[in-house]
Design an enzyme around this catalytic site. Structure first.
Site: not given
Length: 492
Positions: A162, A261, A295, A473
């Site tokens: 993405n 993630e 996301c 992160e």
């Protein structure tokens, strides 16, 4: 017209291993989602090539890269950033050809952030301070304790389709800044900017074996061979929650550090005292940016009842005003990543109707009467009327779609937002400062925006809770994940 200035047109996209571009025996097509046409051929890495890449990384750790000072490494990363900027147009064209995202997004977010990640993490790594203490014992002994940060070793990086360059460099930059070497496996849907980055690494003088790139698929293919390799020291992955679970099971055998993630089903809470125009503008972005394929995008919107009808009507008007089409034409919204993903999203549109949703706007496929009809386009879609347990309210769709529901009290809004298997991001729209802090502190998510969406500072921790991931992160969190502290105690 579709832009043809694609850096990889009419040639193969190769792997990059031990400082050299390498072709494999098997190729697969790289399809442009705007028209469905084949843009290039991608060379797939077999297991032997994956193993070669990991071995090359292991050698590089003992070679010139392992002997470089922190300042030398960081200077090299700045050269990589400069290399991305020098080939800005190539990167933008490759990113658009792979994803179909808007020209504006590629030029203002994806490519600038790709370069910024290298600059930012180089600066953070060079300025990083490790703790030290003087220890004085009752018996008269004294010592200095200080910590040094050591690289983890060979890091496997699996990045999604993405935001291909942005999210890949988000991992590569801090990993290299901490002295690691990397083997990168980009999504099979978006191999191009990763290959351009390999060219930039090569031109910048990054030593062989430090940055390795292998193309291919996931299960029973390149991705699985990479994560299962016993000489991989850590794994970082961005993608679907189910894939993260599979990788975690593989990593568990070697007790390897992982950073995931994963998915999201993010909520926005819109209170009646919000700045209405700002809330609408921000929600348009949070629902429809990148065709909803972020996301962090909002798929659940909870609106305080006094402004519910007004909000639904205004958001629908803005959704219907979005232009859909070829990204090179300046369209607001391009296609989904593939026709396969389009089928998934359209399946959820159909499911929503079966579950009793009211389709306020959208719910289908636009018609162009051109080559774009072979692309992966869908309409931006707004749903209302579903119960909280409906699948379309519970499951991540990852398309340009949201469900809007009313609420009556602050406590109810918090309960609705938190009642999810995911916990990545939330957005709160209110003018009440006390409410903003109070509600934000109760969100079961890794990120909360108040009166904003997608405003990022690279120094802050990034990640999710529940099925949305493990670890953080960004800033010191990245430096901590990509390095291993060793305490040294010296008696005085």
């Amino acid at each position: 017209m579709t832009n043809t200035a694609y850096p990889f047109a009419q040639r193969d996209i190769l792997n990059y291993v031990d400082g050299a571009f390498v072709a494999g025996d098997v190729h697969f097509d790289n399809v442009n989602p705007v028209t469905g046409a084949v843009a290039a051929r991608v060379s797939q890495a077999d297991q032997a090539l994956v193993d070669r890449a990991v071995a090359a990384g292991r050698r590089a750790l003992k070679g010139p890269w392992g002997k470089m000072s922190q300042a030398e490494r960081c200077k090299l990363l700045v050269r990589v950033a400069e290399g991305i900027e020098a080939r800005f147009d190539d990167f933008a064209a490759a990113e658009i050809a792979d994803t179909g995202k808007s020209l504006h997004q590629a030029r203002t977010i994806d490519i600038p952030r790709g370069a910024a990640n290298f600059r930012a993490f180089a600066a953070m790594a060079e300025a990083r301070a490790m703790p030290s203490f003087r220890t004085d014992l009752p018996d008269g002994r004294s010592a200095i304790n200080y910590a040094v940060a050591r690289p983890l070793g060979v890091v496997a990086i699996i990045s999604p389709w993405n935001l291909p360059l942005l999210l890949m460099t988000w991992k590569v930059a801090p990993a290299l800044a901490c002295g690691n070497v990397v083997v990168v496996k980009p999504s099979e849907e978006t191999p191009s900017t990763a290959t351009l980055l390999a060219e930039v690494m090569d031109a910048a003088g990054v030593p062989p074996g430090v940055f390795n790139l292998v193309h291919g698929f996931g299960a029973a293919s390149t991705g699985e061979w990479l994560t299962a390799n016993p000489d991989i020291d850590a794994i970082t992955f961005t993608g679907e929650s189910a894939t993260g679970g599979a990788i975690m099971r593989v990593a568990a055998a070697g007790v390897k550090p992982v950073s995931f993630e994963l998915g999201g089903k993010n909520a926005a809470l819109v209170f009646a005292d919000c700045d209405f125009d700002e809330a609408i503008a921000g929600t348009v972005r949070s629902v429809f940016s990148n065709c909803g394929q972020v996301c962090l995008c909002t798929e659940r919107i909870y609106v305080e009842r006094p402004i519910f009808e007004r909000f639904v009507k205004a958001l629908a008007e803005r959704a219907e005003a979005l232009t859909i089409g070829d990204p090179w034409s300046g369209a607001d919204m391009g296609p989904l990543i593939s026709r396969g993903h389009r089928d998934k999203v359209l399946g959820y549109y159909d499911l929503a109707r079966e579950e009793g949703a009211t389709v306020v706007t959208g719910g289908g496929v636009p018609s162009f009467d051109s080559a774009l009809d072979q692309g992966a386009f869908v309409q931006p879609t707004i749903l209302t009327g579903l119960g909280h347990d409906a699948r379309c309210v519970r499951e991540e769709i990852f398309g340009p779609v949201c469900h809007i529901a009313p609420f009556d009290t602050e406590a109810e809004a918090i309960e609705l937002a938190n009642d999810s298997d995911y916990g990545l991001a939330a957005a709160i729209w209110t003018r009440d400062v006390g409410r903003a802090h109070r509600v934000a502190g109760q969100m079961e998510t890794g990120i909360v925006w108040v009166n904003e969406w997608f405003l990022r500072d690279l120094r802050t921790p990034f990640g999710g809770m529940k099925l949305s991931g493990i670890g953080r992160e960004g800033g010191e969190a990245s430096l901590s994940f990509y390095s291993e502290p060793t305490n040294i105690c010296v008696k005085l």
